[in-house]
Design a protein around this motif. Structure first.
Motif, PDB file in Angstrom:
ATOM      1  N   ASN A  87     -62.091  74.320 -11.936  1.00  0.00           N
ATOM      2  CA  ASN A  87     -63.313  73.512 -12.081  1.00  0.00           C
ATOM      3  C   ASN A  87     -63.292  72.240 -11.243  1.00  0.00           C
ATOM      4  OD1 ASN A  87     -64.278  75.416 -13.929  1.00  0.00           O
ATOM      5  ND2 ASN A  87     -63.367  74.331 -15.647  1.00  0.00           N
ATOM      6  N   LEU A  88     -62.763  72.327 -10.029  1.00  0.00           N
ATOM      7  CA  LEU A  88     -62.743  71.185  -9.122  1.00  0.00           C
ATOM      8  C   LEU A  88     -64.150  71.006  -8.555  1.00  0.00           C
ATOM      9  CD1 LEU A  88     -60.533  69.252  -8.034  1.00  0.00           C
ATOM     10  CD2 LEU A  88     -60.300  70.760  -6.086  1.00  0.00           C
ATOM     11  N   ASP A  89     -64.753  69.842  -8.777  1.00  0.00           N
ATOM     12  CA  ASP A  89     -66.117  69.624  -8.282  1.00  0.00           C
ATOM     13  C   ASP A  89     -66.109  69.486  -6.757  1.00  0.00           C
ATOM     14  OD1 ASP A  89     -66.083  66.697  -7.454  1.00  0.00           O
ATOM     15  OD2 ASP A  89     -65.472  66.505  -9.549  1.00  0.00           O
ATOM     16  N   ASN A  90     -67.288  69.597  -6.147  1.00  0.00           N
ATOM     17  CA  ASN A  90     -67.396  69.598  -4.681  1.00  0.00           C
ATOM     18  C   ASN A  90     -66.859  68.319  -4.047  1.00  0.00           C
ATOM     19  OD1 ASN A  90     -68.460  72.167  -4.521  1.00  0.00           O
ATOM     20  ND2 ASN A  90     -70.582  71.460  -4.569  1.00  0.00           N
ATOM     21  N   THR A  91     -67.157  67.183  -4.643  1.00  0.00           N
ATOM     22  CA  THR A  91     -66.684  65.911  -4.084  1.00  0.00           C
ATOM     23  C   THR A  91     -65.162  65.847  -4.109  1.00  0.00           C
ATOM     24  OG1 THR A  91     -68.699  64.792  -4.790  1.00  0.00           O
ATOM     25  CG2 THR A  91     -66.800  63.400  -4.300  1.00  0.00           C
ATOM     26  N   SER A  92     -64.572  66.222  -5.239  1.00  0.00           N
ATOM     27  CA  SER A  92     -63.109  66.215  -5.346  1.00  0.00           C
ATOM     28  C   SER A  92     -62.489  67.225  -4.389  1.00  0.00           C
ATOM     29  CB  SER A  92     -62.684  66.524  -6.783  1.00  0.00           C
ATOM     30  OG  SER A  92     -63.106  65.499  -7.650  1.00  0.00           O
ATOM     31  N   GLN A  93     -63.134  68.386  -4.229  1.00  0.00           N
ATOM     32  CA  GLN A  93     -62.643  69.405  -3.298  1.00  0.00           C
ATOM     33  C   GLN A  93     -62.615  68.861  -1.873  1.00  0.00           C
ATOM     34  OE1 GLN A  93     -61.561  72.621  -4.080  1.00  0.00           O
ATOM     35  NE2 GLN A  93     -60.940  72.764  -1.953  1.00  0.00           N
ATOM     36  N   GLN A  94     -63.661  68.144  -1.485  1.00  0.00           N
ATOM     37  CA  GLN A  94     -63.714  67.567  -0.143  1.00  0.00           C
ATOM     38  C   GLN A  94     -62.649  66.486   0.038  1.00  0.00           C
ATOM     39  OE1 GLN A  94     -67.737  66.270   0.442  1.00  0.00           O
ATOM     40  NE2 GLN A  94     -68.554  68.352   0.535  1.00  0.00           N
TER      41      GLN A  94
END
Length: 109
Positions: free
Chosen positions: A74-81
């Motif tokens: 459940n890593l959100d897009n911002t954290s993934q980037q």
């Protein structure tokens, strides 16, 4: 009860992070499928990511410590980037260090 385990990526050679998860050595036994709340703080940027992970592997080492592999979930897009940028930056730093020492075996651009 929750417990905080402090894991430092650098200069600890026992920590390996990627976009999919993190592996580390600890003196705490974490069993497979354990759900973890993670807070990752990256030096020197002091960038922090809070996410969840699940222990995918856990094995005891000869020295009595444990090698733990955790998959991010459940890593959100911002954290993934942010994580992706950190991983790429860290890989570039390692490559520069190998080049400086004349040990670059990877000839890819």
């Amino acid at each position: 009860a929750s417990e905080e385990i402090d894991i430092h990526e650098d200069p600890n050679p026992g920590v390996d992070i990627s976009e999919g998860g993190i592996a580390f050595v600890t003196d705490h036994l974490l069993t497979k499928n354990t759900l973890l709340a993670l807070k990752l703080l990256f030096d020197p940027s002091l960038m922090a990511i809070s996410t969840y992970g699940v222990v995918r592997n856990s094995r005891m080492l000869d020295d009595g410590n444990y090698s733990i592999g955790v998959q991010f979930i459940n890593l959100d897009n911002t954290s993934q980037q942010l994580l992706s940028r950190h991983v790429v930056r860290h890989m570039a730093e390692e490559r520069r260090e190998r080049l400086r020492q004349g040990e670059d075996w990877d000839n890819t651009p």
